[in-house]
Design an enzyme around this catalytic site. Structure first.
Site, PDB file in Angstrom:
ATOM      1  N   VAL A   1     -17.488  37.351 -35.519  1.00  0.00           N
ATOM      2  CA  VAL A   1     -18.362  37.050 -34.380  1.00  0.00           C
ATOM      3  C   VAL A   1     -18.124  38.048 -33.262  1.00  0.00           C
ATOM      4  CG1 VAL A   1     -18.997  35.332 -32.637  1.00  0.00           C
ATOM      5  CG2 VAL A   1     -18.348  34.588 -34.931  1.00  0.00           C
TER       6      VAL A   1
ATOM      7  N   GLY B   1     -29.668  53.594 -35.463  1.00  0.00           N
ATOM      8  CA  GLY B   1     -28.681  52.991 -36.349  1.00  0.00           C
ATOM      9  C   GLY B   1     -28.263  51.591 -35.971  1.00  0.00           C
TER      10      GLY B   1
ATOM     11  N   GLU C   1     -30.678  47.692 -39.494  1.00  0.00           N
ATOM     12  CA  GLU C   1     -30.608  48.069 -40.895  1.00  0.00           C
ATOM     13  C   GLU C   1     -32.003  48.444 -41.406  1.00  0.00           C
ATOM     14  OE1 GLU C   1     -27.851  48.278 -42.561  1.00  0.00           O
ATOM     15  OE2 GLU C   1     -26.470  47.261 -41.185  1.00  0.00           O
TER      16      GLU C   1
ATOM     17  N   LYS D   1     -23.225  33.200 -36.914  1.00  0.00           N
ATOM     18  CA  LYS D   1     -22.176  33.291 -35.894  1.00  0.00           C
ATOM     19  C   LYS D   1     -22.142  32.038 -35.027  1.00  0.00           C
ATOM     20  CE  LYS D   1     -22.646  38.312 -35.879  1.00  0.00           C
ATOM     21  NZ  LYS D   1     -23.216  39.481 -35.179  1.00  0.00           N
TER      22      LYS D   1
END
Length: 451
Positions: free
Chosen positions: A143, A198, A201, A216
């Site tokens: 997390v 970047g 994804e 999370k």
């Protein structure tokens, strides 16, 4: 006179702990580098030498950003795990990570993982296995990247009662929403920029649909409220429906839109004195003066409310190889010190079970965007409908988009912010609005927090 800062001296050690690393991606490669490069410093902090005995990978010849000794690489992860005192799992995904973690636990190894997806889906059974085996399962890196948040919850705040956790725990979505807020970009353009840099994804679904933040959120809720929460316990809504118009309207009204993971203790409906916990992820309007509103770019932050400590915020880099490796090594050093000094490993604490509450139990506020006919009586019809559902309007803004032509009605954009009300009442109000003959469409529905 030599002004150089002396390095930590290498201690005389009698104990060596064998460390197995599973995965050599962006984070794993940095963890390996630090274990090798800072071996003496880590030994001084733990009281034992941490010997990296191997790195399990799918492809030994795959290109990597960090140059590591080829002799360390192996494709036989199971054999590596069986010979280790500490297993660091950074492969990601459900399998074979789950099987290898269970194998490590069965062989009495301490496990450190950053695998939030696995913990959210199967965390409760892994915690039970670790408890039964008397070994430690640590996951600070799961997390908020480098932010030390899980240990403060389990250690520093263990004598307090947490009532609410609210966090920006996904850097990709925060970057996208921040770009939309600061530049006026459309969602697709902000996502393209996040991909170029970047932050996103090639397949950003887990981020933009809120699944990563939900995983999370389940972990944070489990620790904060001493009850095991899984992914299916989290109400999840992503940011794909947030438009540039929503961002602009929120800014005009003094708000910023963030994707938040929220876990909070609430009264159980119909059970006097009983409390439960709701866990949810969704785009949220925050007042610009709220501390979380100032979190920009791909940074993360977690805001905690506790009975005695009051309000606390933890802020920092939420992703990236080196920052996340810092969290991994923090768990490794902590576990190694316990192994050297003796005593049981620290495991997940569940002192009780509180009911898991659905989104309908939440008390919140709504921000509602409407496309309506610009004609007399529209506002009174809307106000009457809200009142009929027990929902009070705090503010209403109207913008006429075009003048009536040829005697026909014009259209107007309405932006409504409600007072706090039950989620179920607010949702029913929105459904009823759709049936009004003066409403062309409901353009947006977002929750408001921090007011």
């Amino acid at each position: 006179m030599d002004s150089a800062v002396p390095s930590e001296p290498a201690p005389a050690l009698t104990k060596t702990l064998k460390v197995a690393l599973l995965g050599a991606g962006n984070v794993g490669a940095q963890v390996a580098r630090i274990l090798l490069q800072d071996a003496d410093a880590l030994a001084a902090r733990t009281g034992a030498r941490l010997e990296l005995t191997g790195i399990a990978v799918r492809n030994i010849d795959a290109p990597r950003d960090v140059e590591l000794p080829r002799a360390l690489f192996t494709t036989d992860a199971s054999a590596l795990v069986r010979g280790a005192d500490v297993v660091i799992e950074l492969m990601g995904g459900i399998e074979p990570a789950r099987t290898l973690i269970l194998e490590a636990i069965e062989h009495g190894a301490t496990v450190v993982t950053g695998n939030k997806a696995l913990l959210a889906v199967d965390g409760p059974s892994l915690y039970e296995k670790a408890d039964a085996a008397g070994v430690e399962l640590s996951y600070e890196a799961a997390v908020a990247g480098a932010i030390p948040i899980l240990r403060p919850i389990t250690d520093s705040l263990s004598g307090d009662k947490i009532t609410r956790v609210m966090g920006i725990v996904n850097g990709t979505t925060n970057f996208i929403l921040d770009q939309m807020d600061t530049t006026g970009a459309q969602f697709a353009d902000a996502l393209a920029e996040a991909t170029r840099l970047g932050y996103a994804e090639a397949d950003p679904t887990a981020d933009i649909e809120g699944h990563d933040a939900a995983a999370k959120g389940a972990i944070l809720a489990s620790l904060a409220f001493h009850t095991r929460f899984a992914l299916e316990d989290v109400h999840c809504q992503g940011i794909t429906a947030v438009t540039a118009d929503d961002i602009a309207a929120a800014k005009e009204a003094g708000y910023v839109i963030k994707l938040l993971a929220i876990a909070e203790k609430l009264a159980v409906p119909g059970r006097e004195g009983a409390a439960g916990v709701s866990v949810r992820v969704h785009p949220t309007l925050l007042p610009r003066e709220h501390p979380l509103a100032a979190v920009h770019g791909a940074f993360n932050a977690v805001f905690i409310e506790a009975e005695s400590a009051g309000e606390l915020m933890f802020y920092g880099q939420g992703a990236g190889g080196t920052p996340t490796a810092s969290a991994v090594l923090g768990d490794v050093v902590s576990a190694a010190r316990r192994m050297v000094l003796g005593g049981p490993g620290r495991t997940e604490t569940t002192t009780g079970v509180v009911p898991v509450l659905g989104i309908d139990a939440v008390q919140t506020r709504y921000y509602i965007g409407l496309d309506a006919a610009d004609q007399p009586g529209v506002l009174s019809k809307i106000a009457a409908l809200f009142a009929g559902h027990g929902v009070s309007i705090e503010t209403m803004r109207q913008t006429v988009h075009r003048e009536p032509g040829d005697g026909g009605p014009g259209t107007a954009e309405l932006r409504i912010v409600t007072h706090r009300a039950a989620e179920a009442s607010l949702a029913a109000t929105v459904e009823a609005i759709k049936g009004l003959d003066v409403i062309n469409s409901v353009t947006s529905v977002l929750r408001v927090e921090g007011v």
